[in-house]
Design a protein around this motif. Structure first.
Motif, PDB file in Angstrom:
ATOM      1  N   LEU A   1      -9.602  -3.827  -8.695  1.00  0.00           N
ATOM      2  CA  LEU A   1     -10.611  -4.216  -7.718  1.00  0.00           C
ATOM      3  C   LEU A   1     -11.380  -3.011  -7.169  1.00  0.00           C
TER       4      LEU A   1
ATOM      5  N   GLU B   1       0.898  -4.014  -7.525  1.00  0.00           N
ATOM      6  CA  GLU B   1      -0.101  -3.881  -6.463  1.00  0.00           C
ATOM      7  C   GLU B   1      -1.099  -2.778  -6.785  1.00  0.00           C
ATOM      8  N   LEU B   2      -0.510  -1.698  -7.331  1.00  0.00           N
ATOM      9  CA  LEU B   2      -1.341  -0.548  -7.660  1.00  0.00           C
ATOM     10  C   LEU B   2      -2.391  -0.922  -8.691  1.00  0.00           C
TER      11      LEU B   2
ATOM     12  N   GLY C   1      -3.441  -3.912  -9.346  1.00  0.00           N
ATOM     13  CA  GLY C   1      -4.378  -4.845  -8.724  1.00  0.00           C
ATOM     14  C   GLY C   1      -5.484  -4.108  -7.966  1.00  0.00           C
ATOM     15  N   LYS C   2      -5.051  -3.125  -7.179  1.00  0.00           N
ATOM     16  CA  LYS C   2      -6.027  -2.362  -6.399  1.00  0.00           C
ATOM     17  C   LYS C   2      -6.986  -1.615  -7.319  1.00  0.00           C
ATOM     18  N   PHE C   3      -6.410  -1.069  -8.368  1.00  0.00           N
ATOM     19  CA  PHE C   3      -7.211  -0.283  -9.293  1.00  0.00           C
ATOM     20  C   PHE C   3      -8.295  -1.154  -9.917  1.00  0.00           C
TER      21      PHE C   3
ATOM     22  N   THR D   1     -10.375  -0.636  -5.273  1.00  0.00           N
ATOM     23  CA  THR D   1     -10.160  -0.318  -3.864  1.00  0.00           C
ATOM     24  C   THR D   1      -9.244   0.881  -3.662  1.00  0.00           C
ATOM     25  N   VAL D   2      -8.901   1.533  -4.778  1.00  0.00           N
ATOM     26  CA  VAL D   2      -8.041   2.700  -4.605  1.00  0.00           C
ATOM     27  C   VAL D   2      -8.864   3.812  -3.969  1.00  0.00           C
ATOM     28  N   ASN D   3      -8.323   4.305  -2.892  1.00  0.00           N
ATOM     29  CA  ASN D   3      -9.035   5.364  -2.199  1.00  0.00           C
ATOM     30  C   ASN D   3      -8.936   6.646  -3.021  1.00  0.00           C
TER      31      ASN D   3
END
Lengths: 282, 154, 264
Positions: B147, B140-141, B143-145, B149-151
């Motif tokens: 895209l 997931e991490l 994936g977010k990275f 979208t990591v805050n």
């Protein structure tokens, strides 16, 4: 008090017939083959009985049946007034103490010394002190002429010697009967003579009933009081050695005189010789 | 004399076997007489427990203070309910402490780490951690990275 | 043609019945060997002699194999785990695989080859030389005098041997991992102690080895007792002991593992 004792004695006297072993209608199958087919046999008390016959007729099996290591399919075996079929396991072991058995190979316990082999039955069945056991063992070994070999291991003995040690073990508990399984096989003439002499001595001096299973005609005939001849699962003749030698029965004649061919055929059953040789496909 | 040698050999063999068993217990499995002592239960609910299993350790400031007793799904909330056995001696965990599932090394096993809160009241047998932090799922991490979208502030 | 098929079927049925019969015979045999009251003096001495034969004499092969297997595990574990930077888990890997699996299983296989085959051959030879029969005629039950001490010696020895195997194996892992490859000793042992549970891992391993001990010794003594009393018969019985016990150990290991560790 007196009455009860005397009646007890009478009772045991009734059981004590002249025959130590009585076999009636014994039938025994191995697989579908009948080893014994309805045979009767008496082993008189205090006599030497030879059981003879061609190899493979189940003579050893007969000894195992008398020792109840095997159970008959039909018929009864009575030893010393006791039908073996009725015995519980514990009674059987008591009954077996009356019988000693000398196995063909001697069957000494290879992990025990000669002394311990002879002492084995004594240690199991008696609460004798160690010195008593020692004395008895040395007496028994002396009787078979091997007192000097007490410390050897069975692997250090010759065939004849180990059979004599086994004999000492078989008579350690002073049995009433000793069964000899092929005692003369594979022995040199001297060892054979020694064994014959021992069997005779034990029988005459101690009154031990003896059963000798053998196909050594000469030796057996020289010590046996009675000979039973077995072939094809049946008793084909019985009597004293002299009677047997002069028998007119063709099968008895063949065995007693060692003829190669006769009623017991030389040839294994086969198809016609000529047609076998001439037929093309095998 | 031979019997004596025999008995000594057998005795040595039996002794060696039992010694091996004792060493396996103490040295290898870390069994000490204290372990298996008194414990009390605490609960925690997680959105995702990752690869946490019964017998995973529970640590506080890096010291093991207990282990996970069982893991099950709460059918009402769809969250994972983790029951923990905590050493009886550690009886002063503030009720606002956080239980988070962390990983030993990049691919190591997962365990629960407890960060201390500041409340005066302590958790009692059967109570639950209000504040929990789920396992970090690497996929997931990543994936977010990817895209973006990591805050960044997190 | 039809008759031929029927014949084959009958033959198949016969051989199937034969197998069932032999299984039944060996079951009765096991029961008698376990529950026969040994009613004579000196059975302690008999058990000691067998413990020596079965256990003590297997000690060397078991510890040497354990050492090598532990060393191999250490080496293999290190070369794989170093890629992920978690070479500290080598201790855990070595200890868990030895205590749970390799300890009981490999010990049982070695035991079948070293002690089981010797038991079968010895008993078979005692049968062939009529020692068992003559014992019976003397009035001693060979099940008590010959079989029971050997059986119990096997059952007692197996878990002890497995424990020794595992421990020596872990020492082998320590030698390779810590002394040669330089894994930090603290993380080696603490990783091991954290992951190995006494009841679940060591305990279950011991249960396994006990089960294997019963099965291997049972097969060995029964094959000896049931052997055809000729030299060929004994050699076949010895082969059967090793083959049957190896298969039984591996098969049972799967079942036991599934029962013990399957839920996790």
């Amino acid at each position: 008090m007196m009455n009860s004792i005397s009646s007890g004695e009478q009772h045991s006297n009734e059981n004590r017939t002249d025959n130590f072993v009585e076999i009636r209608g014994l039938t025994f199958y191995r697989g579908s083959r009948a080893i014994f087919n309805n045979i009767d046999m008496d082993i008189p008390r205090g006599k030497v009985v030879g059981i003879m016959g061609p190899s493979g007729t189940g003579k050893t099996t007969l000894l195992r049946l008398i020792g109840r290591q095997l159970l008959p399919d039909r018929g009864s075996i009575v030893v010393d007034g006791q039908d073996l079929a009725d015995l519980t396991r514990d009674q059987l072991f008591v009954q077996r103490r009356k019988m000693g058995m000398l196995f063909q190979s001697g069957a000494l316990f290879t992990d025990l010394s000669v002394f311990e082999n002879v002492a084995f039955p004594l240690r199991i069945h008696s609460q004798l002190s160690e010195t008593m056991i020692r004395d008895i063992v040395l007496m028994k070994l002396h009787a078979v002429g091997l007192r000097g070999a007490w410390s050897l291991m069975p692997s250090e003995l010759s065939g004849g010697m180990s059979r004599r040690v086994a004999l000492a073990r078989a008579i350690a508990l002073d049995p009433e009967m000793v069964m000899y399984d092929e005692p003369f096989v594979g022995q040199d003439p001297i060892a054979m003579g020694v064994l014959v002499e021992l069997v005779r001595k034990l029988n005459q001096a101690l009154g031990i009933t003896s059963i000798i299973v053998s196909h050594d005609l000469h030796e057996t005939a020289s010590i046996a009081d009675v000979i039973y001849l077995i072939a094809d699962g049946e008793v084909i003749g019985s009597g004293t050695p002299e009677e047997m030698l002069s028998s007119t029965d063709a099968r008895v004649c063949q065995f007693m005189q060692g003829l190669p061919d006769g009623p017991v055929p030389f040839h294994f059953p086969a198809d016609d010789y000529q047609s076998d040789l001439l037929s093309p496909g095998v | 004399m031979r019997i004596r040698t025999l008995e000594i050999s057998v005795g040595a063999f039996m002794l060696a076997g039992m010694l091996a068993l004792v060493l396996l217990a103490v040295k290898v499995s870390g069994l000490s007489l204290k372990a298996g002592g008194e414990t009390y239960e605490l609960n925690a609910y997680f959105d995702n427990i990752g690869a946490l299993k019964p017998r995973s350790k529970i640590s506080m400031a890096g010291v093991t203070i207990g282990k996970v007793k069982s893991v099950e799904l709460d059918k009402e909330t769809y969250m994972a309910r983790v029951v923990m056995d905590i050493d009886q001696q550690i009886d002063n965990i503030p009720i606002d402490s956080t239980a988070s599932i962390v990983t030993a090394g990049l691919l190591g096993e997962q365990y629960i780490s407890i960060s201390i809160g500041g409340d005066e009241a302590f958790l009692r047998d059967g109570e639950r951690f209000e504040d929990t932090q789920s396992a970090l799922i690497i996929e997931e991490l990543i994936g977010k990275f990817l895209l973006g979208t990591v805050n960044k502030s997190e | 043609m039809k008759l031929d098929v029927l014949d084959r079927l009958a033959q198949l049925g016969q051989s199937g019945l034969g197998h069932v019969q032999s299984l039944g015979r060996s079951g009765i045999f096991l029961f008698l060997a376990i529950f026969s009251r040994a009613g004579f003096s000196g059975r302690g001495a008999l058990l000691i002699r067998q413990l020596y034969n079965v256990g003590f004499l297997s000690l060397i092969i078991v510890s040497v194999s354990g050492l090598f297997i532990g060393m191999v595990l250490g080496l293999q574990g290190y070369s794989i785990l170093i890629r992920y930077g978690s070479e500290g888990s080598v201790g855990q890997l070595v200890a868990l695989s030895l205590v749970r699996e390799l300890g009981p299983v490999v010990t049982a296989l070695l035991f079948a080859g070293r002690a089981g085959s010797a038991l079968t051959a010895e008993i078979g030879l005692m049968k062939a030389t009529e020692q068992l029969s003559s014992m019976e005629m003397i009035g001693v039950d060979p099940l008590k005098r010959v079989i029971a001490p050997r059986f119990w010696a096997g059952v007692i020895s197996m878990p002890l041997l497995a424990a020794i195997f595992s421990l020596v194996g872990i020492l082998g892992g320590v030698i390779v991992g810590v002394d040669w490859l330089g894994i930090y000793e603290g993380s080696f042992w603490s990783g091991m102690q954290q992951s190995v549970d006494f009841v679940d891992d060591v305990g279950n391993g011991m249960v396994k080895s006990l089960v294997f001990g019963v099965v291997v010794t049972w097969i060995a003594v029964f094959q000896g007792y049931d052997a055809v009393p000729t030299s060929e018969g004994i050699s076949r019985a010895t082969t059967r002991t090793v083959v049957y016990s190896s298969l039984a150990v591996l098969g049972l290991d799967f079942i036991l593992t599934a029962v013990m560790f399957g839920e996790l």
